[in-house]
Design an enzyme around this catalytic site. Structure first.
Site, mmCIF file in Angstrom:
data_model
loop_
_atom_site.group_PDB
_atom_site.id
_atom_site.type_symbol
_atom_site.label_atom_id
_atom_site.label_comp_id
_atom_site.label_asym_id
_atom_site.label_seq_id
_atom_site.Cartn_x
_atom_site.Cartn_y
_atom_site.Cartn_z
ATOM 1 N N GLY A 83 23.606 41.623 39.011
ATOM 2 C CA GLY A 83 22.724 41.575 37.851
ATOM 3 C C GLY A 83 23.075 42.717 36.916
ATOM 4 O O GLY A 83 23.284 43.860 37.354
ATOM 5 N N PHE A 105 23.854 34.627 40.746
ATOM 6 C CA PHE A 105 25.092 34.437 40.005
ATOM 7 C C PHE A 105 26.145 33.937 40.978
ATOM 8 O O PHE A 105 26.408 34.566 42.006
ATOM 9 C CB PHE A 105 25.548 35.752 39.358
ATOM 10 C CG PHE A 105 26.873 35.680 38.647
ATOM 11 C CD1 PHE A 105 27.095 34.749 37.645
ATOM 12 C CD2 PHE A 105 27.901 36.555 38.972
ATOM 13 C CE1 PHE A 105 28.315 34.681 36.977
ATOM 14 C CE2 PHE A 105 29.125 36.506 38.315
ATOM 15 C CZ PHE A 105 29.323 35.556 37.312
ATOM 16 N N GLN A 141 24.858 36.509 27.756
ATOM 17 C CA GLN A 141 23.898 35.684 27.026
ATOM 18 C C GLN A 141 24.355 35.315 25.625
ATOM 19 O O GLN A 141 23.738 34.466 24.977
ATOM 20 C CB GLN A 141 22.539 36.400 26.934
ATOM 21 C CG GLN A 141 21.797 36.513 28.264
ATOM 22 C CD GLN A 141 21.341 35.156 28.784
ATOM 23 O OE1 GLN A 141 22.021 34.145 28.635
ATOM 24 N NE2 GLN A 141 20.191 35.123 29.401
ATOM 25 N N GLY A 182 39.560 45.660 27.711
ATOM 26 C CA GLY A 182 40.218 45.338 28.968
ATOM 27 C C GLY A 182 41.188 46.447 29.356
ATOM 28 O O GLY A 182 40.842 47.637 29.309
ATOM 29 N N PRO A 183 42.422 46.084 29.706
ATOM 30 C CA PRO A 183 43.412 47.105 30.071
ATOM 31 C C PRO A 183 43.714 48.079 28.945
ATOM 32 O O PRO A 183 44.253 49.159 29.175
ATOM 33 C CB PRO A 183 44.654 46.276 30.424
ATOM 34 C CG PRO A 183 44.135 44.908 30.750
ATOM 35 C CD PRO A 183 42.947 44.713 29.872
ATOM 36 N N ASP A 236 29.908 46.458 33.260
ATOM 37 C CA ASP A 236 28.653 47.131 33.584
ATOM 38 C C ASP A 236 28.909 48.585 33.973
ATOM 39 O O ASP A 236 28.159 49.488 33.595
ATOM 40 C CB ASP A 236 27.948 46.416 34.736
ATOM 41 C CG ASP A 236 27.545 44.992 34.392
ATOM 42 O OD1 ASP A 236 27.444 44.682 33.186
ATOM 43 O OD2 ASP A 236 27.343 44.200 35.321
#
Length: 324
Positions: A48, A102, A173, A225-226, A257
């Site tokens: 979450g 999830f 979302q 990202g990378p 997160d």
């Protein structure tokens, strides 16, 4: 600095497919997809968005206030979070619905297909931030993370009404939100978090250019990202921070997160934006090296050794003063 993290609280069911999703897709049949993937492994993990970010902040010694809704099956999860430095006193417990789930499958290219059951998360809209602030003695920042959409709107409007700084973080979302919802949720945010794809989607759905959005938020933080992260503020040169070197790549779930957790910990410590982003990138690297979003262990000496290697002694000295 008291930071409340609003967002989903869920259990992750993570599976591994020993192939490539792309090899199973027929270009002219995408309108009628019917696929089943035989997976090699199943891991059931705590997750979450709200809980993951709070866990990471707790690992760094910042005690965040988790704000969200869970089911009556939350007791063990609550104990886990409290042991790792999270204030769970503002989690609403549903009398009828289970904690959200999830379910995600990852292929060998680290592409993912996931589904999310909301469960008790739908009751997050019933939580009032005033009661949270009263309980902890005030709030300095509220992260509006992926959650029940009505809860996200309510928390954002309450922050505006009560003059509480807030950070907008739509993540999963954003796909179901309208342009109007996104405009409401980001306007006036102290921080706006997104990855590179979400950044483009925000601009497409709102009809606002990158410059117009930047004029409506204090700081725009885009993960690459990378490629690391880019931080933008109106009238200032962008700040770009690279990722820390990985020892292995086990599972990308929860990396975003973890970055937010590290960044917000830096904000709570009062370090600059570049340093906060470096902390976030280092924590994200720890997460990608483990399977699951809360299975990593933050050992202070190990963290600082790797942080020093990635970002230098001056940066490490500043972070060490807070981490220790």
């Amino acid at each position: 600095m008291r930071i409340a993290v609003t967002g989903s609280i869920a259990t992750d069911h993570l599976m591994t497919f020993p192939g490539r999703f792309a090899d199973q897709l027929v270009a002219d049949q995408l309108h009628t997809v019917s696929l089943s993937f035989l997976v090699d492994a199943l891991e059931v993990r705590r997750g979450g968005v709200g809980a993951n970010i709070s866990f990471g902040m707790g690992q760094l010694g910042v005690r965040p206030v988790l704000v969200g809704a869970a089911g009556p099956d939350f007791d063990e999860y609550r104990a886990w979070l409290e042991r790792h430095g999270v204030d769970t006193g503002s989690v609403r417990i549903s009398e009828m619905l289970h904690t959200a789930r999830f379910v995600c499958t990852t292929d060998t290219d680290h592409n993912q297909i996931g589904s999310f059951y909301t469960g008790a998360m739908s009751e997050a809209r019933l939580i009032e931030l005033k009661s949270v602030a009263d309980r902890v003695g005030g709030l300095d920042l509220v992260l509006i993370g992926a959650n029940d959409p009505e809860a996200m709107l309510r928390h954002t409007e309450e922050c505006r009404t009560r003059n509480i700084p807030f950070a907008a973080d739509f993540s999963q979302q954003i796909a179901r939100m309208t342009g109007e919802d996104i405009r409401i949720l980001l306007d006036g945010a102290t921080y706006l978090f997104a990855n590179e794809y979400e950044k483009g989607l925000i601009e497409s759905k709102t009809g606002w250019t990158s410059e117009e959005i930047l004029g409506r938020v204090g700081t725009r933080v885009t993960t690459l990202g990378p490629g690391g992260v880019r931080i933008e503020r109106t009238g200032e040169e962008p700040i770009e921070v690279g990722t820390a070197e990985e020892e292995t790549k086990a599972d990308p779930t929860g990396v975003g997160d973890a970055f937010r957790a590290g960044f917000l910990a830096g904000v709570a410590w009062g370090v600059g934006l570049e340093r906060a982003a470096q902390i976030g990138c280092m924590l994200a690297t720890l997460v990608i090296e483990t399977v699951g979003t809360q299975e990593y262990e933050l050992r202070r000496a190990h963290f600082m050794d790797r942080f020093t290697k990635a970002y230098g002694h001056e940066a490490a000295a500043e972070v060490r003063a807070h981490l220790s």
